[in-house]
Design a protein around this motif. Structure first.
Motif, mmCIF file in Angstrom:
data_model
loop_
_atom_site.group_PDB
_atom_site.id
_atom_site.type_symbol
_atom_site.label_atom_id
_atom_site.label_comp_id
_atom_site.label_asym_id
_atom_site.label_seq_id
_atom_site.Cartn_x
_atom_site.Cartn_y
_atom_site.Cartn_z
ATOM 1 N N LEU A 50 0.823 -1.216 0.000
ATOM 2 C CA LEU A 50 0.000 0.000 0.000
ATOM 3 C C LEU A 50 0.854 1.262 0.000
ATOM 4 O O LEU A 50 0.459 2.300 0.503
ATOM 5 C CB LEU A 50 -0.950 0.012 1.216
ATOM 6 N N ASP A 51 2.032 1.167 -0.585
ATOM 7 C CA ASP A 51 2.910 2.328 -0.713
ATOM 8 C C ASP A 51 3.262 2.498 -2.187
ATOM 9 O O ASP A 51 2.992 1.619 -3.025
ATOM 10 C CB ASP A 51 4.177 2.120 0.129
ATOM 11 N N VAL A 52 3.860 3.630 -2.532
ATOM 12 C CA VAL A 52 4.248 3.897 -3.921
ATOM 13 C C VAL A 52 5.264 2.836 -4.372
ATOM 14 O O VAL A 52 6.124 2.420 -3.577
ATOM 15 C CB VAL A 52 4.838 5.314 -4.038
ATOM 16 N N PHE A 53 5.144 2.434 -5.624
ATOM 17 C CA PHE A 53 5.977 1.358 -6.162
ATOM 18 C C PHE A 53 7.456 1.599 -5.930
ATOM 19 O O PHE A 53 7.958 2.716 -6.069
ATOM 20 C CB PHE A 53 5.754 1.202 -7.672
ATOM 21 N N THR A 54 8.141 0.509 -5.599
ATOM 22 C CA THR A 54 9.600 0.476 -5.571
ATOM 23 C C THR A 54 10.034 -0.678 -6.469
ATOM 24 O O THR A 54 9.670 -1.831 -6.231
ATOM 25 C CB THR A 54 10.117 0.253 -4.142
ATOM 26 N N ASP A 55 10.789 -0.374 -7.523
ATOM 27 C CA ASP A 55 11.156 -1.381 -8.531
ATOM 28 C C ASP A 55 9.905 -2.115 -9.016
ATOM 29 O O ASP A 55 9.737 -3.330 -8.795
ATOM 30 C CB ASP A 55 12.162 -2.387 -7.941
ATOM 31 N N PRO A 56 8.981 -1.419 -9.695
ATOM 32 C CA PRO A 56 7.721 -2.040 -10.118
ATOM 33 C C PRO A 56 7.945 -3.134 -11.165
ATOM 34 O O PRO A 56 8.774 -3.002 -12.071
ATOM 35 C CB PRO A 56 6.934 -0.875 -10.702
ATOM 36 N N LEU A 81 10.371 -12.210 -13.370
ATOM 37 C CA LEU A 81 9.958 -10.809 -13.270
ATOM 38 C C LEU A 81 11.133 -9.879 -13.553
ATOM 39 O O LEU A 81 12.247 -10.092 -13.069
ATOM 40 C CB LEU A 81 9.407 -10.529 -11.861
ATOM 41 N N LYS A 82 10.821 -8.820 -14.298
ATOM 42 C CA LYS A 82 11.811 -7.781 -14.579
ATOM 43 C C LYS A 82 11.177 -6.422 -14.308
ATOM 44 O O LYS A 82 9.973 -6.242 -14.480
ATOM 45 C CB LYS A 82 12.270 -7.863 -16.033
ATOM 46 N N VAL A 83 12.009 -5.485 -13.889
ATOM 47 C CA VAL A 83 11.507 -4.156 -13.530
ATOM 48 C C VAL A 83 10.932 -3.489 -14.768
ATOM 49 O O VAL A 83 11.573 -3.467 -15.834
ATOM 50 C CB VAL A 83 12.625 -3.291 -12.927
ATOM 51 N N ASN A 84 9.736 -2.948 -14.653
ATOM 52 C CA ASN A 84 9.070 -2.221 -15.736
ATOM 53 C C ASN A 84 9.644 -0.808 -15.740
ATOM 54 O O ASN A 84 9.307 0.033 -14.889
ATOM 55 C CB ASN A 84 7.564 -2.189 -15.495
ATOM 56 N N THR A 85 10.531 -0.539 -16.673
ATOM 57 C CA THR A 85 11.254 0.749 -16.688
ATOM 58 C C THR A 85 10.316 1.918 -16.909
ATOM 59 O O THR A 85 10.526 3.008 -16.358
ATOM 60 C CB THR A 85 12.335 0.730 -17.777
ATOM 61 N N PHE A 86 9.276 1.730 -17.716
ATOM 62 C CA PHE A 86 8.349 2.838 -17.984
ATOM 63 C C PHE A 86 7.628 3.253 -16.699
ATOM 64 O O PHE A 86 7.578 4.432 -16.336
ATOM 65 C CB PHE A 86 7.329 2.423 -19.064
ATOM 66 N N ILE A 87 7.070 2.257 -16.020
ATOM 67 C CA ILE A 87 6.361 2.576 -14.769
ATOM 68 C C ILE A 87 7.332 3.146 -13.747
ATOM 69 O O ILE A 87 7.004 4.062 -12.989
ATOM 70 C CB ILE A 87 5.661 1.319 -14.214
ATOM 71 N N SER A 88 8.559 2.635 -13.717
ATOM 72 C CA SER A 88 9.557 3.112 -12.772
ATOM 73 C C SER A 88 9.854 4.580 -12.992
ATOM 74 O O SER A 88 9.988 5.358 -12.034
ATOM 75 C CB SER A 88 10.825 2.274 -12.902
ATOM 76 N N GLU A 89 9.964 4.981 -14.298
ATOM 77 C CA GLU A 89 10.222 6.391 -14.596
ATOM 78 C C GLU A 89 9.032 7.261 -14.208
ATOM 79 O O GLU A 89 9.200 8.364 -13.656
ATOM 80 C CB GLU A 89 10.531 6.558 -16.092
ATOM 81 N N VAL A 90 7.832 6.775 -14.478
ATOM 82 C CA VAL A 90 6.637 7.560 -14.123
ATOM 83 C C VAL A 90 6.544 7.721 -12.590
ATOM 84 O O VAL A 90 6.212 8.793 -12.082
ATOM 85 C CB VAL A 90 5.366 6.883 -14.679
ATOM 86 N N VAL A 91 6.859 6.637 -11.880
ATOM 87 C CA VAL A 91 6.817 6.710 -10.406
ATOM 88 C C VAL A 91 7.854 7.705 -9.901
ATOM 89 O O VAL A 91 7.594 8.487 -8.968
ATOM 90 C CB VAL A 91 7.064 5.318 -9.809
ATOM 91 N N ALA A 92 9.034 7.703 -10.479
ATOM 92 C CA ALA A 92 10.078 8.629 -10.057
ATOM 93 C C ALA A 92 9.640 10.064 -10.268
ATOM 94 O O ALA A 92 9.862 10.940 -9.421
ATOM 95 C CB ALA A 92 11.373 8.337 -10.819
ATOM 96 N N GLN A 93 9.006 10.302 -11.448
ATOM 97 C CA GLN A 93 8.507 11.646 -11.724
ATOM 98 C C GLN A 93 7.409 12.036 -10.736
ATOM 99 O O GLN A 93 7.341 13.170 -10.269
ATOM 100 C CB GLN A 93 7.992 11.720 -13.171
#
Length: 551
Positions: free
Chosen positions: A19-25, A64-76
């Motif tokens: 229930l927290d913001v994604f980390t390495d989605p 499983l591999k980290v979804n780079t697109f979602i990771s970038e959106v989460v960082a933003q």
């Protein structure tokens, strides 16, 4: 990217497991997203590999591999959220010393608005929002911000303290209730909180009553000071009248009398003011405790109330003021004693003053009768209850608790618990006797010790001419001639018991500074008849008023 992220809500970037913001989605084959560590740990502890959201079962554990697109959106999104929080933090109040700070703020720690008993953390307005919006967090219990949330956890089981053991009077967790306290009466904190809160209300009322009693005591002390002052004024007026008539011959005696009276009044007033100061200090302490109790009783923090209940339930240590009294000085005999120093010159004035004083106390005459239920079996009482003498023959009487069985004594039916009273007793023809007043609760069985410490204020005659005040130890009374009629006067408030030779209009002896807290009864002891030598009765006589016109 920045414009697009502004259209996205925080809930779109939350892992449904932590229930927290994604980390390495990462994404599962069914299309759901999770933190890589969350889904990995979930599958490690499960018997089957399935999606936590849609429950789709995978035959083989996906790689499983980290979804780079979602990771970038989460960082933003994180960056935008931090900028927004930084902007809003300037509007929120930074915690001050003594206030509970937010546990999440990474920069200046803002003042916490609530504490969560589930997360064991305190949150400012910004970081509190997830608990107000997300369905999973809304079930958490929020309270007013408090420090030391870890203190609300059971040290043994690391579980929330949410129950109360009535047997051990302590807060426990759920596991405690089924282990160490399984045979005890355990209730929810709220239930015990309500009960203790009610008890605090009673404690507050008790303290308020104590405060009121002490305020009333202050008023009583002030009234005693006023009455004592008025009595001192009256006594000084009388002294002035006597010494003015004698003019220069008694100038010095007059000054000594005035100084004595003023000193007695000053000492009494000083004592009363000391008591008043003590009472005011106790009131301050009680007011402080009442404020603490009131504040605690309004607390909604169950644990805080229960942990502080014992220390605040009892009233602070105070003095028992029930028996405290200011003993106003008695001025009976003051003028007499002053004039007596001038015996040769002032003998006639001495007689006048003695008669005046006796007339004054005689105004408090009461009708005294003997109580047969208290009389020793060897005593004979007259039918009218006014006479008593000793007999060699013992009467068969019920051995009730009120009756004397060792000493030939008897009490009067009348008692005194306030004010003044006076009575006279004829002792003519007797070789031994005891007279005075006693406390109602005195020992009446077996051997009796007659002293003020035992509740006796008496004088006595022994061996025809040995007069004594039973003051413990006894005080010899140098009387030139034995009295035939003795007057007894008691002033309850002043703590004074005086004895007079009625015929000589002379003061025999006074017990001063007595502390009376119980009823007092007139006391009579004719002693044994001594083979007829002491057979004369003690006779309670009507007061014979001294002639006020006599010179």
């Amino acid at each position: 990217m920045s414009a697009a992220s502004c259209l996205l809500s925080e809930e779109q970037f939350l892992c449904s497991i932590c229930l927290d913001v994604f980390t390495d989605p990462v994404s599962t084959p069914c299309g759901h997203n999770f933190c890589k560590s969350c889904i990995t740990e979930h599958w490690d502890t499960s018997t089957r590999t399935q999606c936590p959201n849609c429950k789709q079962v995978f035959g083989q554990r996906p790689e499983l591999k980290v979804n780079t697109f979602i990771s970038e959106v989460v960082a933003q999104f994180r960056l935008s959220a931090q900028q927004e929080a930084a902007s809003s933090s300037s509007e929120q109040q930074v915690s001050k010393p003594g206030e509970v700070p937010c546990d999440v703020c990474s920069g200046p720690r803002l003042k916490a608005l609530k504490s969560c008993l589930v997360c064991l953390a305190s949150y400012c307005g910004t970081h509190l929002e997830p608990h107000l919006k997300r369905s999973g967090l809304k079930r958490h219990q929020l309270i007013d911000p408090v420090e030391d949330l870890e203190g609300r956890m059971c040290e043994k089981h690391d579980k929330l303290l949410e129950l109360f053991c009535k047997n051990d009077q302590m807060c426990v967790c759920v596991l405690c209730s089924v282990t160490d306290h399984r045979t005890h009466e355990v209730v929810p904190l709220r239930e015990e909180y309500e009960g203790k809160k009610a008890e605090l209300g009673e404690t507050e009322a008790d303290i308020q009553q104590m405060i009121q009693e002490r305020r009333l005591k202050i008023e009583v002390l002030k009234e005693w000071v006023k009455l004592s002052y008025e009595k001192a004024e009256r006594e000084m007026v009388e002294g002035v009248k006597v010494f003015t008539a004698l003019k220069e011959r008694v100038e010095r005696s007059q000054a000594e009398l005035m100084a004595t009276v003023r000193e007695m009044q000053r000492q009494m007033q000083k004592q009363a003011e000391g008591f008043i100061t003590e009472l005011q200090l106790e009131i301050c302490e009680l007011e402080k405790r009442r404020s603490e109790v009131e504040q605690l009783s309004r607390s909604e923090d169950h644990l805080h109330l229960l942990q502080n209940f014992t220390s605040l339930k009892a009233a602070p240590p105070t003095k028992d003021w029930t028996g405290v009294r200011v003993h106003p000085p008695s001025y009976d005999g003051t003028v007499v004693r002053a004039v007596k120093q001038l015996e040769e010159v002032l003998r006639r004035e001495m007689k006048k003053l003695s008669e005046t004083e006796l007339r004054r106390v005689q105004r408090y005459e009461v009708d005294v009768t003997l109580d047969p239920d208290t009389a020793h079996p060897h005593l004979i009482l007259s039918d009218d209850g006014k006479q008593v003498y000793h007999s060699d023959f013992e009467k068969k009487l019920p051995d009730n608790p009120e009756r004397f069985d060792g000493c030939p004594c008897v009490l009067a039916k009348q008692s005194l618990s306030s004010g003044r009273f006076y009575y006279e007793v004829q002792v003519k023809g007797k070789t031994e006797w005891d007279l005075g007043v006693v406390r109602e609760s005195i020992n009446r069985k077996g051997k009796i010790t007659g002293s003020p410490q035992d509740g006796f204020w008496t004088i006595c005659l022994r061996n025809k001419n040995d007069y004594q005040a039973c003051a413990g130890p006894s005080v010899r009374l140098p009387l030139q001639s034995g009295p035939e009629r003795v007057g007894v006067c008691v002033d309850y408030e002043e703590g004074l018991v005086s004895f007079y030779d009625v015929d000589a209009a002379a003061l025999i002896y006074s017990f001063r500074g007595c502390s009376f807290t119980h009823k007092l009864h007139p006391y009579f002891c004719p002693r044994t008849n001594d083979k007829g030598k002491n057979s004369a009765p003690l006779i309670i006589c009507p007061v014979r008023q001294t002639d006020e016109s006599s010179p």
